[in-house]
Design a protein around this motif. Structure first.
Motif, PDB file in Angstrom:
ATOM      1  N   ALA A  96      20.217  -4.075  -3.598  1.00  0.00           N
ATOM      2  CA  ALA A  96      20.735  -3.254  -2.504  1.00  0.00           C
ATOM      3  C   ALA A  96      19.614  -2.883  -1.539  1.00  0.00           C
ATOM      4  CB  ALA A  96      21.384  -1.983  -3.062  1.00  0.00           C
ATOM      5  N   LYS A  97      19.989  -2.448  -0.343  1.00  0.00           N
ATOM      6  CA  LYS A  97      19.026  -1.905   0.613  1.00  0.00           C
ATOM      7  C   LYS A  97      18.693  -0.461   0.222  1.00  0.00           C
ATOM      8  CE  LYS A  97      19.222  -5.234   3.915  1.00  0.00           C
ATOM      9  NZ  LYS A  97      18.078  -5.872   4.584  1.00  0.00           N
ATOM     10  N   THR A  98      17.496  -0.020   0.589  1.00  0.00           N
ATOM     11  CA  THR A  98      17.062   1.319   0.180  1.00  0.00           C
ATOM     12  C   THR A  98      16.650   2.183   1.368  1.00  0.00           C
ATOM     13  OG1 THR A  98      14.808   0.501  -0.183  1.00  0.00           O
ATOM     14  CG2 THR A  98      16.271   0.580  -2.104  1.00  0.00           C
ATOM     15  N   ILE A  99      17.083   3.443   1.311  1.00  0.00           N
ATOM     16  CA  ILE A  99      16.630   4.477   2.238  1.00  0.00           C
ATOM     17  C   ILE A  99      15.823   5.455   1.387  1.00  0.00           C
ATOM     18  CG2 ILE A  99      17.336   6.334   3.789  1.00  0.00           C
ATOM     19  CD1 ILE A  99      20.080   4.688   3.939  1.00  0.00           C
ATOM     20  N   CYS A 100      14.526   5.527   1.614  1.00  0.00           N
ATOM     21  CA  CYS A 100      13.634   6.305   0.758  1.00  0.00           C
ATOM     22  C   CYS A 100      13.108   7.513   1.533  1.00  0.00           C
ATOM     23  CB  CYS A 100      12.473   5.449   0.277  1.00  0.00           C
ATOM     24  SG  CYS A 100      13.034   4.033  -0.698  1.00  0.00           S
ATOM     25  N   ILE A 101      13.341   8.703   0.983  1.00  0.00           N
ATOM     26  CA  ILE A 101      13.022   9.944   1.687  1.00  0.00           C
ATOM     27  C   ILE A 101      11.977  10.719   0.910  1.00  0.00           C
ATOM     28  CG2 ILE A 101      13.978  12.135   2.504  1.00  0.00           C
ATOM     29  CD1 ILE A 101      16.683  10.587   2.806  1.00  0.00           C
ATOM     30  N   THR A 102      10.871  11.041   1.575  1.00  0.00           N
ATOM     31  CA  THR A 102       9.831  11.849   0.945  1.00  0.00           C
ATOM     32  C   THR A 102       9.388  12.931   1.927  1.00  0.00           C
ATOM     33  OG1 THR A 102       7.833  11.748  -0.420  1.00  0.00           O
ATOM     34  CG2 THR A 102       7.791  10.501   1.650  1.00  0.00           C
ATOM     35  N   ASP A 149       2.687   5.652  -8.426  1.00  0.00           N
ATOM     36  CA  ASP A 149       2.834   4.539  -9.361  1.00  0.00           C
ATOM     37  C   ASP A 149       3.756   3.451  -8.817  1.00  0.00           C
ATOM     38  OD1 ASP A 149       1.173   5.648 -11.456  1.00  0.00           O
ATOM     39  OD2 ASP A 149       2.773   7.089 -11.804  1.00  0.00           O
ATOM     40  N   MET A 150       3.852   3.367  -7.493  1.00  0.00           N
ATOM     41  CA  MET A 150       4.641   2.315  -6.839  1.00  0.00           C
ATOM     42  C   MET A 150       3.692   1.402  -6.074  1.00  0.00           C
ATOM     43  SD  MET A 150       7.790   4.810  -5.688  1.00  0.00           S
ATOM     44  CE  MET A 150       8.556   3.719  -4.496  1.00  0.00           C
ATOM     45  N   TYR A 151       3.851   0.090  -6.243  1.00  0.00           N
ATOM     46  CA  TYR A 151       2.893  -0.865  -5.703  1.00  0.00           C
ATOM     47  C   TYR A 151       3.547  -1.951  -4.847  1.00  0.00           C
ATOM     48  CZ  TYR A 151      -0.044   1.423  -9.134  1.00  0.00           C
ATOM     49  OH  TYR A 151      -0.722   2.374  -9.861  1.00  0.00           O
ATOM     50  N   ARG A 152       4.571  -2.599  -5.381  1.00  0.00           N
ATOM     51  CA  ARG A 152       5.208  -3.705  -4.658  1.00  0.00           C
ATOM     52  C   ARG A 152       6.580  -3.315  -4.104  1.00  0.00           C
ATOM     53  NH1 ARG A 152       4.977  -9.215  -7.652  1.00  0.00           N
ATOM     54  NH2 ARG A 152       4.658  -9.970  -5.551  1.00  0.00           N
ATOM     55  N   PHE A 153       7.051  -2.151  -4.451  1.00  0.00           N
ATOM     56  CA  PHE A 153       8.339  -1.664  -3.956  1.00  0.00           C
ATOM     57  C   PHE A 153       8.303  -1.548  -2.431  1.00  0.00           C
ATOM     58  CE2 PHE A 153      11.273   1.624  -2.625  1.00  0.00           C
ATOM     59  CZ  PHE A 153      12.397   1.396  -3.398  1.00  0.00           C
ATOM     60  N   ARG A 154       9.433  -1.852  -1.806  1.00  0.00           N
ATOM     61  CA  ARG A 154       9.515  -1.777  -0.345  1.00  0.00           C
ATOM     62  C   ARG A 154      10.760  -1.002   0.066  1.00  0.00           C
ATOM     63  NH1 ARG A 154      12.104  -4.727   3.683  1.00  0.00           N
ATOM     64  NH2 ARG A 154      12.886  -6.247   2.181  1.00  0.00           N
ATOM     65  N   ALA A 155      10.572  -0.035   0.938  1.00  0.00           N
ATOM     66  CA  ALA A 155      11.695   0.718   1.489  1.00  0.00           C
ATOM     67  C   ALA A 155      12.205   0.024   2.738  1.00  0.00           C
ATOM     68  CB  ALA A 155      11.261   2.143   1.824  1.00  0.00           C
ATOM     69  N   ASP A 156      13.507  -0.218   2.818  1.00  0.00           N
ATOM     70  CA  ASP A 156      14.081  -0.779   4.045  1.00  0.00           C
ATOM     71  C   ASP A 156      14.037   0.266   5.162  1.00  0.00           C
ATOM     72  OD1 ASP A 156      15.326  -3.515   3.254  1.00  0.00           O
ATOM     73  OD2 ASP A 156      15.900  -2.153   1.640  1.00  0.00           O
ATOM     74  N   ILE A 157      14.353   1.509   4.811  1.00  0.00           N
ATOM     75  CA  ILE A 157      14.206   2.630   5.741  1.00  0.00           C
ATOM     76  C   ILE A 157      13.398   3.711   5.023  1.00  0.00           C
ATOM     77  CG2 ILE A 157      15.396   4.412   7.073  1.00  0.00           C
ATOM     78  CD1 ILE A 157      17.820   2.570   7.241  1.00  0.00           C
ATOM     79  N   ALA A 158      12.242   4.067   5.571  1.00  0.00           N
ATOM     80  CA  ALA A 158      11.376   5.088   4.983  1.00  0.00           C
ATOM     81  C   ALA A 158      11.409   6.330   5.862  1.00  0.00           C
ATOM     82  CB  ALA A 158       9.945   4.570   4.871  1.00  0.00           C
ATOM     83  N   VAL A 159      11.587   7.495   5.233  1.00  0.00           N
ATOM     84  CA  VAL A 159      11.616   8.767   5.951  1.00  0.00           C
ATOM     85  C   VAL A 159      10.522   9.665   5.388  1.00  0.00           C
ATOM     86  CG1 VAL A 159      12.983  10.788   6.557  1.00  0.00           C
ATOM     87  CG2 VAL A 159      14.111   8.561   6.310  1.00  0.00           C
ATOM     88  N   LEU A 160       9.627  10.124   6.269  1.00  0.00           N
ATOM     89  CA  LEU A 160       8.588  11.088   5.895  1.00  0.00           C
ATOM     90  C   LEU A 160       8.837  12.360   6.692  1.00  0.00           C
ATOM     91  CD1 LEU A 160       5.994  12.005   4.532  1.00  0.00           C
ATOM     92  CD2 LEU A 160       4.689  10.710   6.239  1.00  0.00           C
TER      93      LEU A 160
END
Length: 463
Positions: free
Chosen positions: A120-126, A182-193
């Motif tokens: 799936a596509k990912t929206i990652c919020i930090t 501890d994340m290295y190769r993971f990729r967020a399709d949409i990243a929110v900072l």
């Protein structure tokens, strides 16, 4: 990909061999989910927890035939692991983690592991503050628009469990700095900072730059096809961006200035312009979430929605009817004209700042817990202008007294939630607000912030 014969380590190099042993440190929701996913893909799985494992997770591991141990770590076996999936709560400086890294055993997060099998596509919020609210709001908007979307990360069922058992087109993930480490190769399709403010600095050698760099790991591996959403008004974010090379399409948001692309405030309306013909606008008075900090959260979620080309009517409806998460500025009751607000999830100074900033009445503030090296100075103006009394809750309150003795006339020490609520009730007058917004971790008197918030609500009901 053959998960047994070709595991990628943290450097991106494949680990060859059969009978690969995955060790999972920590057996709560994250660890159990990772164990389920690892078993599904043919790994030899061993789960180890230095504390007691909850009965729910223990029975689940047993029913699936997954080996586990509790209340200790069998170092000899763990050090034989091909790869280790670590709970975010275990620090990098833990002796066992150090030994694993010295031996060259990759140590990764559950999110990193699940990402290998996620389609799936990912929206990652930090962000230091607002990420739970923004994650929930974004999920609410997408789900109401009819998207097939899952919710994971720091919220609900673990990402790994859902990747193993569900089939979504999108995930909205709340990502903490501990996960990102501890994340290295993971990729967020949409990243929110959302923002970067001092928090958990004890895990980052008390250096703000180290903590900020951890947050910016949300950008790693992004390409020109991806999206990065950030706050133009946040000085640490803008400073940290000078050290980054952003490949993704960037959309800032601001309430201080008008922007050519992104989201901004104009005449009390949120305007979202992504450089296309279709604009979005909504009055801030119509937002379900009020307060300056929630304008930022709504802007971030709104940009995500417009990136996905959702209909304006659907976005407005969702932003207008959203109900906030439990323990975040949650109304806990009204007694004798006094409002009681549960903001137990405020475990750092900035969260309490946001809570106080949104108050429109005089406040009796319940503050305190396990202090992570808090600098209370940023609260002083708000406390002076809005707080009539502080009720300290916890074993170590000296720094709170030192910080605010010149700002408020009344500072009282209490040692239970029942006592804190009763005293706050007597200190408040009709029209005031009793606000539980501790600015500290909860572990001195409570199991966690949820337990603290639940005890607050129970004490209010008992008044």
């Amino acid at each position: 990909m053959d998960s047994v014969k070709n595991i990628s380590d943290t450097s991106g190099q494949p680990i060859k061999g059969t009978g690969a042993l995955i060790v999972i440190l920590g057996a709560a929701e994250s660890g159990t989910g990772a164990a389920i996913l690892a078993q599904k893909h043919g790994y030899d799985v061993f789960v180890s927890d230095s504390g007691a494992i909850a009965d729910l997770y223990k029975s689940e591991l047993e029913s699936r035939g997954i080996a586990y141990e509790e209340r200790h770590h069998s170092e000899e076996k763990i050090l034989q692991a091909t790869e280790v999936i670590k709970s975010p709560g275990i620090p990098e400086k833990a002796p066992l983690v150090k030994k694993l890294k010295e031996k060259g055993v990759p140590v990764i997060s559950e999110i990193e592991f699940a990402g290998r099998y996620n389609k799936a596509k990912t929206i990652c919020i930090t962000g230091s503050n607002g990420k739970s609210t923004t994650t929930m709001l974004t999920y609410h908007i997408l789900r109401n628009a009819g998207l097939n979307v899952g919710l994971a990360g720091n919220i609900g069922k673990s990402f790994a469990r859902q990747v193993a058992e569900e089939s979504f087109d999108w995930y909205v993930l709340e990502i903490s700095s501990f996960m990102l480490d501890d994340m290295y190769r993971f990729r967020a399709d949409i990243a929110v900072l959302l923002n970067i403010t001092p928090d958990h600095l004890d895990r980052y050698d008390y250096k703000m730059e180290n903590y900020a760099d951890s947050k910016f790991r949300i950008l790693q591996n992004q390409t020109e096809e991806d999206v990065f959403i950030y706050c133009e008004d946040d000085p640490e974010t803008i400073s940290g961006l000078q050290r980054q090379h952003v490949h993704a399409k960037a959309y800032p948001f601001s309430i201080q200035k008008e922007l050519d692309r992104g989201a901004y405030l104009s005449n009390n309306e949120i305007i979202i312009n992504l450089g296309t013909d279709q604009l979005f606008n909504m009055s801030i008075t119509e937002l379900a979430l009020q307060g300056k900090h929630n304008i930022y959260n709504s802007m971030a979620s709104g940009i995500v929605a417009k990136v996905l080309e959702l209909r304006n009517e659907s976005i407005r409806e969702s932003m207008g009817n959203f109900k906030n998460i439990e323990h975040r500025l949650e109304h806990a009751g009204k007694i004798s004209g006094i409002d009681f607000i549960n903001d137990s999830k405020a475990t750092n100074i900035n969260s309490t700042w946001y809570a106080l900033e949104s108050m429109t009445t005089d406040v009796v503030l319940i503050l305190g817990g396990v202090d992570k090296g808090n600098d209370y100075s940023m609260l002083k103006d708000l406390v002076k202008n809005k707080v009539k009394a502080i009720v300290c809750l916890g074993k170590d309150t000296k720094r709170i007294h030192d910080a605010f003795e010149d700002q408020v006339d009344v500072i009282v020490n209490t040692f239970s939630m029942k006592e804190a609520v009763e005293i706050s009730y007597h200190l408040a007058a009709k029209g005031d607000t009793v606000l539980l917004s501790p600015a500290c971790a909860s572990f001195d008197l409570f199991k966690n912030y949820e337990d603290r918030g639940d005890q607050f609500k129970a004490a209010v009901r008992d008044l």
